[in-house]
Scaffold this motif. Structure first.
Motif, PDB file in Angstrom:
ATOM      1  N   CYS A  64      21.050  -8.520 -21.407  1.00 55.16           N
ATOM      2  CA  CYS A  64      19.605  -8.588 -21.156  1.00 55.16           C
ATOM      3  C   CYS A  64      18.879  -7.518 -21.966  1.00 55.16           C
ATOM      4  CB  CYS A  64      19.312  -8.420 -19.671  1.00 55.16           C
ATOM      5  SG  CYS A  64      19.903  -9.804 -18.657  1.00 55.16           S
ATOM      6  N   ASP A  65      17.633  -7.796 -22.277  1.00 54.22           N
ATOM      7  CA  ASP A  65      16.845  -6.884 -23.107  1.00 54.22           C
ATOM      8  C   ASP A  65      16.074  -5.861 -22.287  1.00 54.22           C
ATOM      9  OD1 ASP A  65      17.242  -8.029 -25.875  1.00 54.22           O
ATOM     10  OD2 ASP A  65      16.549  -9.808 -24.797  1.00 54.22           O
ATOM     11  N   TYR A  66      15.744  -6.206 -21.052  1.00 53.25           N
ATOM     12  CA  TYR A  66      15.053  -5.262 -20.178  1.00 53.25           C
ATOM     13  C   TYR A  66      15.327  -5.658 -18.739  1.00 53.25           C
ATOM     14  CZ  TYR A  66      11.471  -8.617 -18.831  1.00 53.25           C
ATOM     15  OH  TYR A  66      10.823  -9.710 -18.299  1.00 53.25           O
ATOM     16  N   LEU A  67      14.940  -4.783 -17.808  1.00 56.33           N
ATOM     17  CA  LEU A  67      15.207  -5.006 -16.392  1.00 56.33           C
ATOM     18  C   LEU A  67      13.945  -4.818 -15.566  1.00 56.33           C
ATOM     19  CD1 LEU A  67      18.359  -2.728 -16.223  1.00 56.33           C
ATOM     20  CD2 LEU A  67      18.366  -5.222 -16.450  1.00 56.33           C
ATOM     21  N   GLY A  68      13.866  -5.581 -14.492  1.00 60.12           N
ATOM     22  CA  GLY A  68      12.907  -5.296 -13.442  1.00 60.12           C
ATOM     23  C   GLY A  68      13.640  -4.549 -12.341  1.00 60.12           C
ATOM     24  N   VAL A  69      13.087  -3.457 -11.870  1.00 62.29           N
ATOM     25  CA  VAL A  69      13.730  -2.618 -10.853  1.00 62.29           C
ATOM     26  C   VAL A  69      12.825  -2.590  -9.624  1.00 62.29           C
ATOM     27  CG1 VAL A  69      14.345  -0.239 -10.286  1.00 62.29           C
ATOM     28  CG2 VAL A  69      15.051  -1.227 -12.478  1.00 62.29           C
ATOM     29  N   GLY A  70      13.286  -3.194  -8.537  1.00 61.47           N
ATOM     30  CA  GLY A  70      12.451  -3.220  -7.337  1.00 61.47           C
ATOM     31  C   GLY A  70      12.908  -4.291  -6.349  1.00 61.47           C
ATOM     32  N   PRO A  71      12.044  -4.636  -5.410  1.00 60.09           N
ATOM     33  CA  PRO A  71      10.675  -4.141  -5.264  1.00 60.09           C
ATOM     34  C   PRO A  71      10.639  -2.720  -4.699  1.00 60.09           C
ATOM     35  CG  PRO A  71      11.188  -5.674  -3.506  1.00 60.09           C
ATOM     36  CD  PRO A  71      12.364  -5.689  -4.425  1.00 60.09           C
ATOM     37  N   VAL A  72       9.846  -1.884  -5.340  1.00 66.10           N
ATOM     38  CA  VAL A  72       9.726  -0.501  -4.897  1.00 66.10           C
ATOM     39  C   VAL A  72       9.092  -0.442  -3.512  1.00 66.10           C
ATOM     40  CG1 VAL A  72       8.739   1.759  -5.426  1.00 66.10           C
ATOM     41  CG2 VAL A  72       9.570   0.289  -7.288  1.00 66.10           C
ATOM     42  N   HIS A  73       8.053  -1.235  -3.325  1.00 68.98           N
ATOM     43  CA  HIS A  73       7.369  -1.320  -2.037  1.00 68.98           C
ATOM     44  C   HIS A  73       7.325  -2.778  -1.600  1.00 68.98           C
ATOM     45  CE1 HIS A  73       6.097   2.816  -2.636  1.00 68.98           C
ATOM     46  NE2 HIS A  73       5.580   2.478  -3.815  1.00 68.98           N
ATOM     47  N   ALA A  74       7.082  -3.018  -0.342  1.00 68.60           N
ATOM     48  CA  ALA A  74       6.918  -4.381   0.150  1.00 68.60           C
ATOM     49  C   ALA A  74       5.717  -5.022  -0.545  1.00 68.60           C
ATOM     50  CB  ALA A  74       6.711  -4.377   1.665  1.00 68.60           C
ATOM     51  N   THR A  75       5.866  -6.286  -0.908  1.00 70.51           N
ATOM     52  CA  THR A  75       4.803  -6.981  -1.629  1.00 70.51           C
ATOM     53  C   THR A  75       4.767  -8.447  -1.234  1.00 70.51           C
ATOM     54  OG1 THR A  75       4.082  -7.723  -3.825  1.00 70.51           O
ATOM     55  CG2 THR A  75       6.404  -7.208  -3.575  1.00 70.51           C
ATOM     56  N   PRO A  76       3.591  -9.041  -1.085  1.00 71.59           N
ATOM     57  CA  PRO A  76       3.499 -10.459  -0.731  1.00 71.59           C
ATOM     58  C   PRO A  76       4.010 -11.392  -1.820  1.00 71.59           C
ATOM     59  CG  PRO A  76       1.329  -9.551  -1.202  1.00 71.59           C
ATOM     60  CD  PRO A  76       2.268  -8.399  -1.128  1.00 71.59           C
ATOM     61  N   THR A  77       4.173 -10.887  -3.047  1.00 72.25           N
ATOM     62  CA  THR A  77       4.723 -11.752  -4.089  1.00 72.25           C
ATOM     63  C   THR A  77       6.226 -11.948  -3.927  1.00 72.25           C
ATOM     64  OG1 THR A  77       5.075  -9.921  -5.629  1.00 72.25           O
ATOM     65  CG2 THR A  77       2.940 -11.030  -5.709  1.00 72.25           C
ATOM     66  N   LYS A  78       6.857 -11.113  -3.093  1.00 72.85           N
ATOM     67  CA  LYS A  78       8.284 -11.255  -2.792  1.00 72.85           C
ATOM     68  C   LYS A  78       8.473 -11.246  -1.278  1.00 72.85           C
ATOM     69  CE  LYS A  78      10.175 -11.165  -6.965  1.00 72.85           C
ATOM     70  NZ  LYS A  78      11.043 -12.239  -7.495  1.00 72.85           N
ATOM     71  N   PRO A  79       7.993 -12.280  -0.583  1.00 73.97           N
ATOM     72  CA  PRO A  79       8.077 -12.291   0.879  1.00 73.97           C
ATOM     73  C   PRO A  79       9.532 -12.291   1.352  1.00 73.97           C
ATOM     74  CG  PRO A  79       7.433 -14.448   0.040  1.00 73.97           C
ATOM     75  CD  PRO A  79       7.385 -13.513  -1.122  1.00 73.97           C
ATOM     76  N   GLY A  80       9.809 -11.472   2.350  1.00 75.18           N
ATOM     77  CA  GLY A  80      11.151 -11.403   2.901  1.00 75.18           C
ATOM     78  C   GLY A  80      12.095 -10.495   2.157  1.00 75.18           C
ATOM     79  N   ARG A  81      11.665  -9.968   1.012  1.00 67.96           N
ATOM     80  CA  ARG A  81      12.519  -9.071   0.224  1.00 67.96           C
ATOM     81  C   ARG A  81      12.299  -7.639   0.685  1.00 67.96           C
ATOM     82  NH1 ARG A  81      16.667  -9.860  -3.146  1.00 67.96           N
ATOM     83  NH2 ARG A  81      15.524 -11.548  -4.188  1.00 67.96           N
ATOM     84  N   GLU A  82      13.350  -6.993   1.143  1.00 69.23           N
ATOM     85  CA  GLU A  82      13.252  -5.615   1.586  1.00 69.23           C
ATOM     86  C   GLU A  82      13.009  -4.694   0.392  1.00 69.23           C
ATOM     87  OE1 GLU A  82      13.296  -4.083   4.607  1.00 69.23           O
ATOM     88  OE2 GLU A  82      13.133  -6.119   5.448  1.00 69.23           O
ATOM     89  N   PRO A  83      12.065  -3.787   0.492  1.00 71.89           N
ATOM     90  CA  PRO A  83      11.832  -2.868  -0.621  1.00 71.89           C
ATOM     91  C   PRO A  83      13.018  -1.929  -0.819  1.00 71.89           C
ATOM     92  CG  PRO A  83      10.544  -2.211   1.292  1.00 71.89           C
ATOM     93  CD  PRO A  83      11.133  -3.553   1.620  1.00 71.89           C
ATOM     94  N   VAL A  84      13.265  -1.581  -2.080  1.00 65.66           N
ATOM     95  CA  VAL A  84      14.395  -0.699  -2.397  1.00 65.66           C
ATOM     96  C   VAL A  84      13.960   0.760  -2.453  1.00 65.66           C
ATOM     97  CG1 VAL A  84      15.617  -2.501  -3.653  1.00 65.66           C
ATOM     98  CG2 VAL A  84      14.036  -1.010  -4.888  1.00 65.66           C
ATOM     99  N   GLY A  85      12.646   0.989  -2.465  1.00 68.69           N
ATOM    100  CA  GLY A  85      12.151   2.356  -2.489  1.00 68.69           C
ATOM    101  C   GLY A  85      12.353   3.037  -3.828  1.00 68.69           C
ATOM    102  N   LEU A  86      12.089   4.336  -3.856  1.00 64.16           N
ATOM    103  CA  LEU A  86      12.172   5.103  -5.091  1.00 64.16           C
ATOM    104  C   LEU A  86      13.589   5.536  -5.449  1.00 64.16           C
ATOM    105  CD1 LEU A  86       8.978   7.315  -4.648  1.00 64.16           C
ATOM    106  CD2 LEU A  86       9.268   5.348  -6.166  1.00 64.16           C
ATOM    107  N   ASP A  87      14.508   5.454  -4.492  1.00 62.54           N
ATOM    108  CA  ASP A  87      15.886   5.860  -4.794  1.00 62.54           C
ATOM    109  C   ASP A  87      16.475   5.016  -5.917  1.00 62.54           C
ATOM    110  OD1 ASP A  87      15.943   7.921  -3.006  1.00 62.54           O
ATOM    111  OD2 ASP A  87      16.923   6.771  -1.403  1.00 62.54           O
ATOM    112  N   TYR A  88      16.227   3.716  -5.878  1.00 59.10           N
ATOM    113  CA  TYR A  88      16.778   2.850  -6.922  1.00 59.10           C
ATOM    114  C   TYR A  88      16.100   3.123  -8.268  1.00 59.10           C
ATOM    115  CZ  TYR A  88      18.207  -1.347  -9.470  1.00 59.10           C
ATOM    116  OH  TYR A  88      18.704  -2.203 -10.415  1.00 59.10           O
ATOM    117  N   VAL A  89      14.827   3.470  -8.256  1.00 59.45           N
ATOM    118  CA  VAL A  89      14.150   3.847  -9.501  1.00 59.45           C
ATOM    119  C   VAL A  89      14.839   5.067 -10.106  1.00 59.45           C
ATOM    120  CG1 VAL A  89      11.980   4.628 -10.529  1.00 59.45           C
ATOM    121  CG2 VAL A  89      11.945   2.893  -8.720  1.00 59.45           C
TER     122      VAL A  89
END
Length: 363
Positions: free
Chosen positions: A278-303
């Motif tokens: 892969c050429d780049y990565l998305g890292v998250g979701p950092v915070h809860a967001t309605p664009t990813k319903p049901g996805r638990e946020p990973v917080g800043l630790d994963y960042v």
């Protein structure tokens, strides 16, 4: 009112003069299309663009009637052989493509206007082809840009991007994206998963419009998930979620030069995406967001983990906005991807400028 002007009607227009005018503009349009076709063939090696250009040229050729050719009289044409200094300034393929596309568009407009009264079929076809040429010109210019830079150019452009706009279904989507591009965004992803009620043709139309906006601003354009739409609009790549096609298959379909991004939610997924090319990565979701319903946020630790472990660019995503960007940056997130921070802003351009200023000031 001048009675001479008042009495002028298309039917009273000198037939020979009209036929010479139509003939000249048919020649002009067909010649310009041939220039575009040959560059698509020999310069770009793009059979799809050759086919589209050739179809337009032949459709005009079918309507280039003998009567127009018999009216031709070059010896008495006062503009025959007339040039312009600007012609010598066309030193790049893009300049030649742009000049000839403009030449064809102008000729088609003349055919449309003067053909209405005497040759409605020609006038209607000229109008149809003129609108087709608007899209073809953008596709040819995009292909010229990519031929000049290649896949390395895309990856170099990606490396310079700090702010990544991911779209969501909003009113005036094109206007929002145009405002963000005008304020400095150089990486846009078309994401329409929540676009209830849109069929594939409508999504294709939106993607094509956004890709053209990105081309005009020199920005990279990616499509979420839909490799078919990405290929159809000549996007710069795709973004894949964990449940989408594997990157290896996407690479087979897209070829070596286009970009592939991957959403990741844990370090193991990051490492796998890197190993898959892969050429780049998305890292998250950092915070809860309605664009990813049901996805638990990973917080800043994963960042923080990504900042320490990722050898390729990554974008922190998920509820990132002006209020928490400083914390993301402090955790090592030098690049961020946003949705609502721009698409839901009262002033998308101002929101974009603010986010970029924060990223660059702390870069």
């Amino acid at each position: 009112m001048d009675s001479t002007l008042d009495s002028f009607e298309p039917d009273s227009f000198d037939r020979s003069a009209r036929d010479r005018l139509l003939d000249a503009n048919l020649d002009r349009a067909r010649e310009g299309l041939r220039v575009l076709e040959d560059w698509a063939r020999f310069g770009l090696d793009r059979g799809d663009l050759v086919a589209r250009t050739k179809d337009m040229r032949q459709r005009l050729g079918r309507l280039h009637r003998d009567g127009y050719k018999f009216a031709r009289h070059t010896a008495t044409d006062p503009a025959a052989g007339l040039g312009h200094p600007a012609q010598a300034e066309r030193r790049s393929p893009s300049a030649v493509v742009g000049a000839n596309a403009g030449r064809v568009q102008e000729a088609l407009r003349v055919l449309e206007e003067f053909g209405r009264s005497s040759d409605p079929e020609l006038a209607e076809e000229a109008a149809t082809l003129r609108y087709l040429l608007y899209d073809l010109e953008v596709d040819l210019l995009q292909a010229c840009r990519l031929a000049a830079t290649g896949g390395v150019g895309r990856r170099e452009a990606l490396a310079s991007c700090r702010l990544y706009l991911v779209t969501s279904p909003v009113a005036d989507l094109e206007g929002v994206v145009a405002a963000a591009l005008g304020a400095g965004v150089r990486l846009v992803q078309y994401r329409a998963k929540e676009a209830a009620g849109l069929d594939d043709l409508q999504k294709l139309g939106q993607a094509r419009a956004l890709r053209q906006l990105c081309t005009a601003h020199g920005a990279l354009f990616l499509v979420n998930d839909r490799i078919d739409i990405a290929l159809a609009v000549e996007a710069d790549g795709v973004h894949l979620g964990q449940g989408d096609l594997p990157p290896a298959i996407a690479r087979q379909l897209l070829g070596p030069d286009r970009l592939i991004g991957r959403s990741t939610h844990a370090l193991a997924q990051l490492q796998q995406a890197v190993s898959e090319g892969c050429d780049y990565l998305g890292v998250g979701p950092v915070h809860a967001t309605p664009t990813k319903p049901g996805r638990e946020p990973v917080g800043l630790d994963y960042v923080r983990q990504a900042a320490a472990a990722s050898p390729i660019p990554f974008f922190a995503i998920g509820g990132v906005d002006a209020s928490n960007l400083a914390a993301v940056r402090a955790a090592g997130g030098t690049r961020v991807a946003v949705v609502r921070a721009i698409t839901a802003a009262a002033d998308p351009a101002a929101a974009t400028a603010g986010l970029l200023a924060e990223l660059e000031a702390r870069g």
